[in-house]
Each structure stands twice: as structure tokens, then as C-alpha cells.
Design an enzyme around this catalytic site. Structure first.
Site, PDB file in Angstrom:
ATOM      1  N   ASP A   1       0.844  -1.196   0.000  1.00 26.84           N
ATOM      2  CA  ASP A   1       0.000   0.000   0.000  1.00 26.84           C
ATOM      3  C   ASP A   1       0.884   1.254   0.000  1.00 26.84           C
ATOM      4  OD1 ASP A   1      -2.799   0.920   0.346  1.00 26.84           O
ATOM      5  OD2 ASP A   1      -2.001   1.832   2.174  1.00 26.84           O
TER       6      ASP A   1
ATOM      7  N   GLU B   1       1.921  -0.273  -4.923  1.00 24.47           N
ATOM      8  CA  GLU B   1       0.990   0.770  -5.337  1.00 24.47           C
ATOM      9  C   GLU B   1       1.799   2.061  -5.386  1.00 24.47           C
ATOM     10  OE1 GLU B   1      -3.106   3.068  -3.960  1.00 24.47           O
ATOM     11  OE2 GLU B   1      -1.580   2.547  -2.513  1.00 24.47           O
TER      12      GLU B   1
HETATM   13  C1  GLC Z   1      -4.229   2.960  -0.680  1.00 22.99           C
HETATM   14  C2  GLC Z   1      -5.446   2.064  -0.639  1.00 22.99           C
HETATM   15  C3  GLC Z   1      -6.618   2.884  -0.218  1.00 22.99           C
HETATM   16  C4  GLC Z   1      -6.349   3.450   1.155  1.00 22.99           C
HETATM   17  C5  GLC Z   1      -5.036   4.207   1.208  1.00 22.99           C
HETATM   18  C6  GLC Z   1      -4.584   4.443   2.610  1.00 22.99           C
HETATM   19  O1  GLC Z   1      -4.324   3.942  -1.626  1.00 22.99           O
HETATM   20  O2  GLC Z   1      -5.608   1.432  -1.876  1.00 22.99           O
HETATM   21  O3  GLC Z   1      -7.809   2.161  -0.235  1.00 22.99           O
HETATM   22  O4  GLC Z   1      -7.381   4.314   1.537  1.00 22.99           O
HETATM   23  O5  GLC Z   1      -3.997   3.489   0.587  1.00 22.99           O
HETATM   24  O6  GLC Z   1      -4.159   3.258   3.217  1.00 22.99           O
END
Ligand code: GLC
Length: 533
Positions: free
Chosen positions: A208, A275
Site C-alpha cells: 500500500d 501501489e
Molecule cells: C491505498 C489504498 C486505499 C487506502 C489508502 C490508505 O491507496 O488502496 O484504499 O485508503 O492506501 O491506506
């Protein structure tokens, strides 16, 4: 004499990975009445569905103990399954069943922040100095925050804690305090949580906000330039543009280097996919340099309109940068579902399938989000039922992408215990109906089955972009001696493409007409064709 030994490509390179948002996937309630919340047992029950769909791996979004201030991305205990979703034994059974079915599993780790309910943060508030050092507390007075940063979800990124007598930083919800990744306890804990899940048998992790974690020295305020860049950016890239000091700090790459070293000590090519929500390809590419992450999502592609020229201009440099380490993604639990982005209704679904047909034909991995194979659109969730903090803090609620999977055409859609979020417009889109009809689900199954067959053929050389008329883009790939053309027509009319085609392998909509030296692609469709070598 035999030729040189070839090492088979690691499993993740051309995998189709299916994202499961467990609370909305399937409610199996193994020990009692269904409670309206999907669970790990529900995922186990639906393994045959996933097998038949033809995916290679499941990515499970957070299922850990959490007060659910941010859909589980606010983790209070990163090693424990939330009791609402299952338990350790249920998780082990899920791993075993998936592996038994020939599927892999990746789990989601959230290193940038914890929940405010995490024992570390509670200890920090209670005055434990070592615990406090693990977060970004800044002394001051309640009237002046340390800088002007905003939360991704809206409002200030700082909250004053009376109890601590200090401000603390949260790039997301106030209940998600950011960790200080210069603190050795934080670094050690990150490694330990990774080791915990790799030991539990997972095949990889999705990381994440992998472009987060470290912040620039001195926590510099936004500048007029960064504010202007944020205002000019598409909404999903606005925060990173406006807050260069909060994201993409070079030292974060050291964290991924150390995670990669650890992952590499395990057998079986455990995958690290990040991500990396950044707008610049060169920045994303740094995260997948040798010795770092295996893959990073390139969210620039989902930001494209339904436009062949724009898609080509975005995908071509990504292919150059990532090659077969690309990770293509159109939808996930944060984005507006792509059927809706492409205009909604039957047309949005048709366009989505056309672009998916293009992406599925590229080198690299394909990430799907649960429900896209049913043609689900973004649901209208009434504000009174919003769960997402982004919506509640004045931004776009992401709940509409997180509504439950409609399994049946019955009134409860296979959720006899109710459902924690309402269903969207799902008439005709349930898995049962789609199973019977020749709908989107059947199209996804055919596409993934063909992809499986073709990936047995060794790729020869890099794909080459074809010279195509306006409205169309496409590539030529040489696979084990055959030549395949992967084509997309985004025009609202059929387009004649000068190509020497022998036969059509698959088409997302209608039937391309093969003529002498020309193939006619139906409006808004994708296709794979065999080219005369
Ligand atoms: C990422 C996740 C999202 C979340 C954020 C904070 O972007 O995909 O759903 O709100 O991180 O953890």
C-alpha cells in the site's frame, strides 16, 4: 547436443491477478448465520468460480484486525485476521485450498501508517517516549499546525492530540497516523510483518502507498508551484503534485531493497508489487529497478480516456520502461469502475471489454478487480450509507466501487444475511445470469483462456506498434513462430485496418471482417488476430 537451458519466466510476469475486496466478495458465515460481511470462508467457497474465470492469483485487500475507519487500511494488528472475516486457521485453509486449485495468493501490507487503535499509537498517546518516536509527532500549540499539508481524504494532514500535547501527521484519515520510517523499530517491524506473511505461505504482497513512508527533511510546506501543479493535475494525482515533500522520497527505495532481499530468501519467487501512485513514468520506474520491487502499478493507463491514441501514447513508453514486468490495471477498490468511466451502461461495459482485450494482449501481468468480469458499474451509494472516510471528509466516496458481488438474480443476490453496503444497478449482471448468458463473464473467460494458451508460446522479441488508421491502435507480437496482432478500435464506427490477417483469434464485440490485406474492426472493440508472417 541440447541447447542452452532456459529458465522459465517467474509466475508473476504474465499472471492474471484478481483483486478480492473480502468484505464485499462472498459471505459464507461458516459458524453461524451470514452477517452481511464477506469473509475468508466466502473466498474459499468461490475458488471454483475463480478457477473457471481463469485467473492465476488472488490479491486479498486487508483482512486484519481494524476499526474500519478506512475499509481495513487502518490496521490495528497486522498479524491477526479480523474475527469478522475469519481466523488464522481459516487463513491457512484458504492458502491451502488456493494452492490446491493451482492459484496463488498475495496479501496487502500497509507500511505507511497504522490504525490509531494500534498498541504503538495508544502507547504513544499515553506518553511512552519510544512509542512516540515511531510516529510523526511535532510539538507546538493547538492553533498552529506544523505545516500546511492536507490529507489525501481532505482536511488538514495534522491532528492535535490533547493527550500527547502535540500534533501528529496523517496523510490519510486522522485515525491512520503515519509512521516514521527513519525509526529503527518501524523498519524492523516492517520486515517482521513481511516475514510473518511469507512464512504463512503467501506468494507475494501488494504494498500500500509504496511511494509514501518517508517524508522530506523539515516537512516543507507546499509552494505556489506545487499548488499550481496540484490544481492542474487529474484528481487522483492532485495530492502528490501539490505535496512533493510527502511522497516519493529517494530513501523509500532503500526500504524496498531490504524487503526484496528478504523476499528473495524464500523459495518460489515471492512477488512484491507496489501501489506507486505517481504521475511520472520515470518516477514509477525507479521502484522496479534491479533489486527493488518486481512490479509497480502504472495508474496513468486508467487515467486515459477511451481513446486509442491516448492509450498508445501512455502504454508505449510503459512497455519500453517495464517490458514484461508491467502490471496493467484499469480498476480497483479506489477508482471509479471503468465501465462507468467509459460512459456507463452497455456502452461503458463494451468499451471496458475492448480496452481489457488490448491490455490482456500485452506483455506483463494483468490485474482485475472483482466484479469487472460481470460488467459492474460504479454503484450509487446513498450518502447516509457511506463508509469511506474520503466521502465523509468531502471528497469522492469510493463506496460505489466496493458494493457486494451479486452472485444470484434473487432479491438478496446471494447475501442472505443482508450486505454491509447496498447493491448498485445489477439487474442482469449477477454471476448466475452471466453464467447462463453470453455476457461479459463469458467474454472474460474466453479471453483469459486464450491468453493462457498463447502464453505457452515463447515470445520472440519485443512487440512492435502497428501503423494504424485514426481511432485504432495495435501491436504485433511474435509468439513461438506465430504473429499475433492485438488491436483496439475506439472509434464509434467500424474501421478498416490494412493488415494481412489469416484469422480472428478473439473479438470483444461483433466479428471483425477479414478481407484481402485488410481487416475491418467493429466500432469500440478489441481483437486479437493472427497475421500472415
Ligand atoms: C491505498 C489504498 C486505499 C487506502 C489508502 C490508505 O491507496 O488502496 O484504499 O485508503 O492506501 O491506506
Amino acid at each position: 547436443m541440447t541447447g542452452p537451458a532456459t529458465t522459465p519466466a517467474p509466475w508473476w510476469r504474465d499472471a492474471v491477478v484478481y483483486e478480492v475486496y473480502p468484505r464485499s466478495f462472498a459471505d459464507a458465515a461458516p459458524d453461524g448465520a451470514p452477517d452481511g460481511v464477506g469473509d475468508l470462508a466466502g473466498v474459499r467457497e468461490r475458488i471454483p468460480y475463480l478457477q473457471r474465470l481463469g485467473v492465476d492469483a488472488v490479491w486479498l485487500t486487508p483482512f486484519y484486525v481494524s476499526p474500519l475507519a478506512d475499509g481495513g487500511y487502518d490496521v490495528a494488528d497486522p498479524r491477526r485476521v479480523d474475527p469478522v472475516l475469519g481466523d488464522a486457521a481459516g487463513f491457512a485453509a484458504l492458502v491451502a485450498d488456493l494452492h490446491g486449485a493451482g492459484l496463488r495468493l498475495i496479501v496487502d501490507l500497509v507500511p505507511n501508517h497504522t490504525s490509531a487503535e494500534h498498541p504503538w499509537f495508544r502507547a504513544a498517546l499515553a506518553g511512552d517516549p519510544a512509542a512516540r518516536e515511531r510516529y510523526r509527532f511535532v510539538d507546538g500549540t493547538p492553533d498552529t499546525p506544523p505545516n500546511d499539508w492536507e490529507s489525501v481524504f481532505g482536511g488538514p494532514a495534522w491532528t492535535w492530540s490533547e493527550q500527547a500535547g502535540a500534533w501528529y501527521l496523517h496523510l490519510f484519515d486522522p485515525s491512520q497516523p503515519d509512521l516514521d520510517w527513519r525509526n529503527p523499530d518501524v523498519v524492523a517491524e516492517g520486515q517482521d510483518v513481511l516475514r510473518f506473511w511469507l512464512d504463512a505461505g503467501v506468494d507475494g504482497v501488494r504494498i500500500d502507498v509504496a511511494h509514501g513512508l518517508l517524508k522530506a527533511d523539515g516537512l516543507p510546506a507546499r509552494t505556489p508551484e506545487s499548488l499550481a501543479a496540484g490544481a492542474a493535475a487529474p484528481p487522483e494525482f492532485a495530492h502528490v503534485r501539490a505535496h512533493p515533500g510527502a511522497w516519493n522520497q529517494p530513501e523509500v527505495l532503500d526500504v524496498w531493497r531490504s524487503w526484496r532481499s528478504l523476499a528473495d530468501t524464500y523459495a518460489g519467487e515471492r512477488l512484491l508489487v507496489g501501489e506507486v501512485f505517481l504521475p511520472e513514468l520515470d518516477d514509477i520506474a525507479q521502484y522496479v529497478a534491479p533489486g527493488l520491487l518486481h512490479q509497480a502499478f502504472d495508474f496513468r493507463v486508467q487515467a486515459c480516456g477511451f481513446d486509442a491514441a491516448e492509450l498508445r501514447a501512455t502504454i508505449a513508453p510503459a512497455l519500453d520502461a517495464f517490458g514484461d514486468r508491467a502490471a496493467w490495471v484499469l480498476s480497483n477498490h479506489d477508482l471509479v469502475r471503468h465501465a462507468t468511466r467509459y460512459g456507463g451502461g452497455e456502452r461503458g461495459v463494451r468499451r471496458g471489454l475492448a480496452v481489457t482485450t488490448l491490455l490482456a494482449g500485452l506483455p506483463g501481468a494483468l490485474y482485475l478487480y472483482q466484479g469487472e468480469e460481470l460488467g459492474l458499474e460504479q454503484a450509487e451509494v446513498p450518502p447516509a450509507r457511506w463508509q469511506d472516510p474520503q466521502g465523509r471528509r468531502g471528497g469522492r466516496s469510493r463506496d460505489g466501487a466496493r458494493t457486494p458481488m451479486p452472485w444470484t438474480a434473487d432479491a438478496d443476490h446471494g447475501w442472505p444475511g443482508g450486505s454491509w453496503l447496498p447493491f448498485g444497478e445489477v439487474a442482469g449482471r449477477s454471476a448466475a445470469e452471466q453464467d447462463a448468458a453470453s455476457g461479459t463473464l463469458a467474454a472474460y473467460r474466453r479471453l483469459l483462456a486464450l491468453r493462457r494458451r498463447l502464453r505457452e508460446l515463447p515470445p520472440e522479441g519485443a512487440p512492435a506498434w502497428l501503423d494504424t488508421p485514426a481511432g485504432v491502435c495495435g501491436l504485433r507480437r511474435r509468439l513461438g513462430g506465430i504473429e499475433v496482432g492485438v488491436l483496439l478500435n475506439t472509434a464509434d464506427q467500424a474501421v478498416r485496418v490494412p493488415l494481412d490477417v489469416t484469422d480472428v483469434l478473439i473479438a470483444s464485440d461483433g466479428e471483425p471482417l477479414v478481407g484481402e490485406g485488410v481487416v475491418t474492426l467493429p466500432a469500440e472493440s478489441g481483437a486479437w488476430v493472427r497475421l500472415r508472417p
